[in-house]
Design a protein around this motif. Structure first.
Motif, mmCIF file in Angstrom:
data_model
loop_
_atom_site.group_PDB
_atom_site.id
_atom_site.type_symbol
_atom_site.label_atom_id
_atom_site.label_comp_id
_atom_site.label_asym_id
_atom_site.label_seq_id
_atom_site.Cartn_x
_atom_site.Cartn_y
_atom_site.Cartn_z
ATOM 1 N N THR A 50 0.802 -1.217 0.000
ATOM 2 C CA THR A 50 0.000 0.000 0.000
ATOM 3 C C THR A 50 0.836 1.269 0.000
ATOM 4 O O THR A 50 0.340 2.329 -0.373
ATOM 5 N N PHE A 51 2.078 1.194 0.472
ATOM 6 C CA PHE A 51 2.991 2.330 0.561
ATOM 7 C C PHE A 51 2.452 3.425 1.490
ATOM 8 O O PHE A 51 2.776 4.591 1.344
ATOM 9 N N SER A 52 1.616 3.039 2.428
ATOM 10 C CA SER A 52 1.144 3.992 3.422
ATOM 11 C C SER A 52 2.259 4.271 4.429
ATOM 12 O O SER A 52 3.229 3.510 4.546
ATOM 13 N N GLU A 121 10.234 7.316 -5.369
ATOM 14 C CA GLU A 121 10.382 6.346 -6.450
ATOM 15 C C GLU A 121 9.063 5.640 -6.748
ATOM 16 O O GLU A 121 8.788 5.304 -7.898
ATOM 17 N N ALA A 122 8.250 5.424 -5.715
ATOM 18 C CA ALA A 122 6.968 4.751 -5.933
ATOM 19 C C ALA A 122 5.969 5.645 -6.646
ATOM 20 O O ALA A 122 5.029 5.139 -7.282
ATOM 21 N N SER A 123 6.143 6.964 -6.544
ATOM 22 C CA SER A 123 5.214 7.903 -7.180
ATOM 23 C C SER A 123 5.634 8.279 -8.593
ATOM 24 O O SER A 123 4.871 8.947 -9.298
ATOM 25 N N ARG A 124 6.818 7.887 -9.003
ATOM 26 C CA ARG A 124 7.345 8.292 -10.307
ATOM 27 C C ARG A 124 6.800 7.395 -11.417
ATOM 28 O O ARG A 124 6.774 6.178 -11.275
ATOM 29 N N THR A 245 3.094 1.334 -9.142
ATOM 30 C CA THR A 245 2.750 1.006 -7.759
ATOM 31 C C THR A 245 1.385 1.627 -7.477
ATOM 32 O O THR A 245 0.862 2.394 -8.306
ATOM 33 N N PRO A 246 0.795 1.356 -6.316
ATOM 34 C CA PRO A 246 -0.479 2.012 -6.002
ATOM 35 C C PRO A 246 -0.411 3.535 -6.027
ATOM 36 O O PRO A 246 -1.448 4.192 -6.166
ATOM 37 N N LEU A 247 0.792 4.117 -5.899
ATOM 38 C CA LEU A 247 0.930 5.570 -5.915
ATOM 39 C C LEU A 247 1.072 6.131 -7.320
ATOM 40 O O LEU A 247 1.015 7.348 -7.504
ATOM 41 N N SER A 248 1.274 5.286 -8.310
ATOM 42 C CA SER A 248 1.467 5.773 -9.681
ATOM 43 C C SER A 248 0.668 4.985 -10.707
ATOM 44 O O SER A 248 0.871 5.167 -11.905
ATOM 45 N N ASN A 459 -5.028 -3.106 -7.433
ATOM 46 C CA ASN A 459 -4.718 -2.849 -6.027
ATOM 47 C C ASN A 459 -5.498 -3.751 -5.077
ATOM 48 O O ASN A 459 -5.099 -3.940 -3.929
ATOM 49 N N ALA A 460 -6.625 -4.296 -5.562
ATOM 50 C CA ALA A 460 -7.519 -5.029 -4.674
ATOM 51 C C ALA A 460 -7.110 -6.479 -4.452
ATOM 52 O O ALA A 460 -7.661 -7.135 -3.565
ATOM 53 N N VAL A 461 -6.164 -7.003 -5.235
ATOM 54 C CA VAL A 461 -5.820 -8.420 -5.149
ATOM 55 C C VAL A 461 -4.312 -8.575 -4.992
ATOM 56 O O VAL A 461 -3.545 -7.619 -5.154
ATOM 57 N N ALA A 462 -3.899 -9.797 -4.675
ATOM 58 C CA ALA A 462 -2.475 -10.105 -4.601
ATOM 59 C C ALA A 462 -1.858 -10.063 -5.997
ATOM 60 O O ALA A 462 -2.547 -10.182 -7.010
#
Length: 509
Positions: A50-52, A121-124, A245-248, A459-462
């Motif tokens: 999730t990168f929270s 890096e996760a948001s790029r 990633t979930p952020l990008s 994002n909802a699954v593995a």
């Protein structure tokens, strides 16, 4: 004696470089090889999903074995203890971690360095998405090029409305049937082969269309094109999921849809001009050759992204069609979020097929309330305006989706879409300028929705179920595409177009 000493000294000097070279080779052999650690490999080693802030803090504290607030080289090596079997590989990976995260070069990583670098890096957006966007632009160009030509070809072949309905249905049914097999192939063959192979199937479908002389030939060609589209969409969406990633995720997927729409806008003018010069059949053949060149471009320029976050090479996963079906069922059973996304996707595509693609063109082409019906060029301009809004707004909408979460964007997007259809009965009773405003509002809702359903499904699954989740989402969308036109078209025939628009708006709400 002096000559002997001089000779000995010369021999020793001659041997010294050889000994130094041998020593250097031995040291190089003993030293662990340096390796380039990608962001995805680091994220996988940390187990980030999730990168929270809470997840990042938990992973940092778990890696910080001595709880001194810093990650050292030995602690970084432990991140890969179960991922890499060779001690030298673990040490090399640890050095790569420090090179990536240690901003002040003090041979240790603080919490602030860890958090800021990971989030950055996760948001790029990964640059490898742009060649894929170029491929989708060329694909959209070919789709747009044949849009104004298909009715002309059908007319030349003497096909009636029922025959044309069979041709159109063949494409939708083939695409629907191809989603699950494509999900299996994308895992076993990889993303790039499926994109290139899908384009080759589309090219073959256009080629067969050029020589078709019956309903059966044309339906078979459209079915082949539908299978190719299923492969193209599956390969491109999985590549975008691998690169993000979930952020990008939404921002990474947005250029694909925007590029395809941009090509679709430009294509009709090219296809219409070419058909005027060489005829519809030759135009289909030329477009098929162009798509084949696009397939070659994809094969050469695209990067293979399957296993992008893996630290070791391994055999491909079990990807039988039965396995994908089981994963689809498991994902739907385990994820209420995925179930809601599938329902929303069905509603969107059913409304798009029924209200936007079936009923709305009838309204625009019919005299209503004393208003003069629009011609084909004017109707095409209105729909092209919608596509332009989608192209311009795709990236900003994706940025909002990544900032607030793709699932958060779906309800307001559907409400805007519903408001547009709810306003169409009133707009069509006044002027076509009002209809144009309602259509612009519809395009804004579609733009807000954008890639949010696909990003939210991933994002909802593995990770191992991503292909299955996307297949489930596409199946529901394709079912909506097939049933929406018949359902809302039937409502319009029985109760009028206003009732069809109100039903579409109510269904979205």
């Amino acid at each position: 004696m002096l000559r002997l000493a001089a000779t000995t000294a010369r021999r020793s000097a001659a041997k010294r470089p050889a000994r130094l070279l041998a020593s250097a080779k031995q040291a190089a052999k003993a030293r662990a090889p340096e390796r380039d650690l990608s962001s995805r490999q680091l994220f996988a080693a940390l187990g980030l999903r999730t990168f929270s802030r809470e997840e990042l803090r938990q992973r940092f504290d778990a890696a910080d074995a001595d709880a001194d607030g810093y990650l050292t080289r030995s602690e970084a090596a432990e991140l890969f203890g179960r991922s890499l079997d060779v001690e030298a590989d673990r040490k090399a990976a640890a050095r790569a971690v420090l090179r990536r995260l240690d901003k002040d070069q003090d041979n240790r990583v603080s919490w602030d360095e860890f958090r800021s670098t990971i989030l950055e890096e996760a948001s790029r957006r990964d640059r490898r998405i742009w060649p894929l966007a170029g491929t989708m632009f060329l694909g959209g160009l070919s789709v747009g090029a044949v849009m104004p030509i298909m009715p002309i070809l059908v007319s030349e072949l003497g096909l009636g409305p029922a025959d044309y309905g069979v041709v159109i249905s063949a494409f939708g049914l083939a695409k629907l049937a191809g989603n699950v097999p494509a999900a299996a192939l994308v895992e076993s063959l990889g993303r790039r082969p499926l994109v290139a192979g899908g384009l080759l199937m589309i090219a073959s479908g256009y080629g067969v269309t050029a020589f078709a002389d019956s309903t059966l030939d044309l339906a078979g060609a459209r079915a082949l094109t539908g299978l190719g589209v299923a492969g193209l969409v599956t390969g491109s969406s999985m590549a975008a999921a691998d690169l993000s990633t979930p952020l990008s995720r939404a921002a990474t997927q947005a250029p694909l849809g925007a590029s395809f729409n941009a090509g679709t806008i430009m294509g009709p003018a090219i296809g219409g001009g070419l058909a005027a010069l060489v005829g519809p059949s030759a135009t289909f053949a030329a477009v098929g050759g162009f798509v084949a060149l696009d397939a070659i471009f994809a094969r050469v320029m695209l990067s293979e992204t399957r296993g992008l976050g893996s630290l070791e090479d391994g055999p491909p996963p079990d990807t039988k069609i039965s396995t994908i079906v089981r994963r689809v069922k498991r994902s739907l059973n385990n994820s209420s979020e995925l179930r809601r996304l599938c329902v929303a996707n069905y509603a969107y595509w059913a409304t798009l097929a029924g209200a936007s693609m079936t009923v709305l063109p009838l309204v625009l082409a019919t005299d209503l309330g004393g208003l003069q019906a629009l011609g084909p060029g004017q109707i095409g301009a209105l729909f092209a305006g919608q596509a332009c809004i989608s192209v311009v707004g795709a990236v900003p909408a994706a940025s909002l989706a990544d900032k607030y979460g793709p699932s958060t964007m779906i309800p307001p997007a559907l409400l805007v879409y519903a408001a547009a259809f709810g306003s169409l009965p009133f707009a069509s009773a006044h002027s076509y300028e009002a209809v144009a405003c309602a259509m612009a509002l519809q395009a804004c809702g579609s733009c807000l929705l954008g890639s949010a359903p696909s990003a939210a499904a991933v994002n909802a699954v593995a990770d191992r179920d991503r292909a299955a989740a996307l297949a489930a989402l596409r199946v529901c969308g394709d079912v909506g595409l097939l049933t929406g036109a018949a359902a809302l078209g039937g409502v319009a025939a029985l109760s009028g177009t206003d009732a069809a628009f109100f039903c579409a708006s109510f269904g979205l709400v």
